[in-house]
Design an enzyme around this catalytic site. Structure first.
Site, short mmCIF file in Angstrom:
data_model
loop_
_atom_site.label_atom_id
_atom_site.label_comp_id
_atom_site.label_asym_id
_atom_site.label_seq_id
_atom_site.Cartn_x
_atom_site.Cartn_y
_atom_site.Cartn_z
N ASN A 52 0.85 -1.19 0.00
CA ASN A 52 0.00 0.00 0.00
C ASN A 52 0.90 1.25 0.00
O ASN A 52 2.12 1.14 0.12
CB ASN A 52 -0.94 -0.02 1.20
CG ASN A 52 -0.21 0.19 2.51
OD1 ASN A 52 0.93 -0.24 2.66
ND2 ASN A 52 -0.85 0.83 3.47
N CYS A 54 2.02 3.62 1.91
CA CYS A 54 3.03 3.90 2.95
C CYS A 54 3.92 2.70 3.24
O CYS A 54 4.83 2.79 4.07
CB CYS A 54 2.35 4.36 4.23
SG CYS A 54 1.57 5.99 4.08
N GLU A 56 3.38 -0.27 4.68
CA GLU A 56 3.26 -1.11 5.88
C GLU A 56 2.47 -2.40 5.65
O GLU A 56 2.39 -3.24 6.54
CB GLU A 56 2.63 -0.32 7.04
CG GLU A 56 1.14 -0.06 6.92
CD GLU A 56 0.81 1.23 6.21
OE1 GLU A 56 -0.31 1.74 6.38
OE2 GLU A 56 1.69 1.74 5.48
#
Length: 589
Positions: A52, A54, A56
């Site tokens: 995704n 970011c 994580e």
């Protein structure tokens, strides 16, 4: 379809990555070998292919990102005392409720995804992401300094306990509702992460299966943490306070403390953050090695990945970035991101850095208002030099996502002095006015180039220079930056090859630069290029390329640019006569 392959030297690619991270905070890195080895979903036939935004959550094709975060700072009792402890009963309940809540969200959202493949992927894996925020505050509440070995050990034990609670609850959900459809016991339990679960939880998992392919993550939790008034994700406190401006309150400028700092000062009757104990350590006071150690310790107990940023000082080098990347990989992190202070406009800077910059530009003096002493900045203003009566330069058309812009750049005996921008975007004129002021105030044009090129968007237009150099332009600001760079360095300038960073651009020597006209001398392009650095191109009188007046020959394609004496708009040369297309002025009229 045609597939083009080419070999790239690993060392060169590595340097590009570390240079990008240091110079303008892009990119972070993902260690894909660690991801594939540690991610539990890889053992159930759902190999991650991306993450995704970011980073994580490593995701399979059409994978679902179902996140919710727990504020760890809410589970500390007797904060700031020797009796400080974790309310384990409440924290365990929050983790179990979090697993159930997010699992229910998957069912609620089923059928609401834009694509059928997304719905099928979300139900097939039942992937959830119980996230965490407020760790930096929790450690302070426990009187633990973020970068101490004691804090790192405590955090490891904390997340190990959380991990086993979450997995135990996912097994309970499997007993009640069934395991996730893609669950394969013989393969899933081979995951190194699963093997590190407590013996009792692992035995229970082997018997009943698991409701969710993966459960734990650490998102950045930026806006959520701001609303909750706590530190974001697993980050330390960024700064103890910041200065806020208000025109409606009594004090125009006032200090705002981090909420945890405010509570501590109030609890112990203190008035100055200098009296805080040393465990109130901020991000810029923590060594990068300790930040990596903390992230690696938490990563052992997170089945997904972690979004966290290592803060570096302005003086950090390419070698510093490279060393941090290697350390993160060796210690088992799935990814790492660094941010060098000042490498990106519009991103938070520490109060110390802000004060340092302010002190370099202003001096301070004290004044008394209503009996209270107030610090007032006495700015040392630099007045721009006056504009001469006549300026010379040129105009270039640049294609941007908001349509074409026409950038006129003029210079006087001291160098660049003004710029006009004509565009359908009304704000483009503001760029021209402000840039003109910076030029005449003596600001290095390279600084302007770098700052304007840093303004980006998701839109894109393609512009081609006279020399055929193609550049992707994403904003009007970038188009203006490109025009300035081409004026100084020639039409072959390409930001993709040489990022317009002040330290990388050739030095500009004021008062020695020739005017940049688009003409050729004896078949040689007279415009300077980045490869040739800044080379003075002189034209000798009597050259075949000159006309009888000793000037370059005029053609219909050649635009001589000056300023119209009637309206100030740019002049163009047509059929040997200077004309203004705005008001109709003609030098020959």
């Amino acid at each position: 379809k045609t597939v083009i392959e080419r070999t790239v030297r690993a060392r060169e690619l590595w340097k590009e990555m570390t240079d990008g991270a240091r110079d303008w905070a892009e990119p972070g890195v993902l260690f894909w070998d660690t991801v594939l080895r540690e991610c539990t979903s890889n053992y159930s036939g759902m190999t991650p292919i991306s993450t995704n935004p970011c980073g994580e959550i490593p995701l399979e094709g059409y994978g679902d990102c179902c996140l919710g975060s727990i504020n760890l700072s809410k589970f500390v009792t007797d904060e700031f005392t020797l009796k400080a402890n974790i309310d384990w009963e409440s924290l365990e309940q929050a983790v179990r409720y979090g697993a159930r809540f997010l699992d229910n969200v998957l069912d609620y959202n089923a059928g609401k995804h834009p694509l059928q493949e997304q719905t099928e992927a979300s139900i097939r894996s039942r992937r959830i992401g119980i996230g965490f925020t407020g760790l930096g505050d929790m450690l302070c509440q426990m009187s633990l300094r973020y970068d101490s070995d004691t804090a790192i050990k405590f955090t490891g034990e904390l997340f190990e306990r959380i991990k086993n609670i979450a997995y135990d609850e996912s097994v309970n959900l499997a007993i009640e509702k069934g395991a996730f459809p893609a669950y394969c016991k013989s393969k899933h339990i081979k995951s190194p992460f699963i093997q590190r679960l407590n013996r009792d939880v692992l035995a229970k998992l082997k018997r009943f299966g698991l409701r969710n392919v993966a459960l734990l993550t650490v998102p950045p939790v930026g806006s959520g943490a701001a609303l909750a008034g706590t530190t974001s994700g697993i980050e330390p406190i960024f700064d103890l306070s910041y200065t806020r401006r208000s025109e409606s309150l009594k004090d125009e400028y006032f200090k705002v403390y981090h909420p945890l700092v405010q509570r501590f000062l109030k609890k112990y009757g203190l008035t100055d953050d200098k009296e805080l104990p040393n465990y109130f350590v901020t991000a810029h006071k923590i060594s990068p090695e300790k930040r990596v150690s903390m992230q690696a310790e938490i990563q052992k107990h997170i089945d997904h990945s972690i979004s966290s940023t290592v803060n570096l000082p302005r003086t950090a080098t390419n070698e510093d970035v490279s060393r941090i990347y290697f350390l993160a990989w060796k210690t088992g992190c799935k990814g790492i991101t660094v941010y060098r202070e000042g490498s990106r406009e519009g991103v938070l800077i520490s109060q110390e850095e802000s004060l340092k910059t302010s002190n370099e530009q202003t001096s301070s003096k004290g004044s008394s208002i209503d009996g209270q002493t107030k610090v007032v900045a006495a700015a040392q203003f630099t007045l721009p030099r006056p504009r001469p009566k006549v300026t010379d330069g040129r105009t270039e058309k640049v294609i941007t996502p908001r349509g074409p812009i026409y950038v006129t750049i003029n210079e006087d005996d001291n160098g660049l002095c003004e710029m006009f921008v004509r565009s359908l975007d009304a704000e483009a004129e503001a760029f021209g006015r402000l840039t003109s002021l910076t030029f005449r105030a003596g600001v290095d044009p390279r600084e302007v180039i770098e700052q304007l090129w840093s303004v980006t968007s998701r839109e894109m237009a393609v512009d081609r220079s006279d020399s055929g150099t193609v550049v992707n332009v994403t904003t009007v600001a970038q188009g203006i930056s490109l025009a300035i760079a081409r004026y100084l360095y020639g039409p072959s300038f390409n930001p993709r090859k040489t990022f317009p960073h002040v330290a990388k651009l050739p030095e500009i020597v004021k008062g020695t630069q020739p005017l940049r006209y688009s003409y050729r001398v004896n078949g040689i392009n007279a415009i300077n290029s980045v490869e040739a650095q800044i080379v003075d191109v002189s034209i000798q009188a009597g050259s075949p390329s000159l006309n009888g007046n000793g000037h370059p020959p005029q053609t219909n394609k050649h635009h001589y640019i000056g300023s119209c004496p009637d309206c100030g708009y740019s002049l163009v040369s047509e059929n040997g006569c200077d004309k203004c297309r705005e008001c109709g002025y003609s030098k020959c009229g």
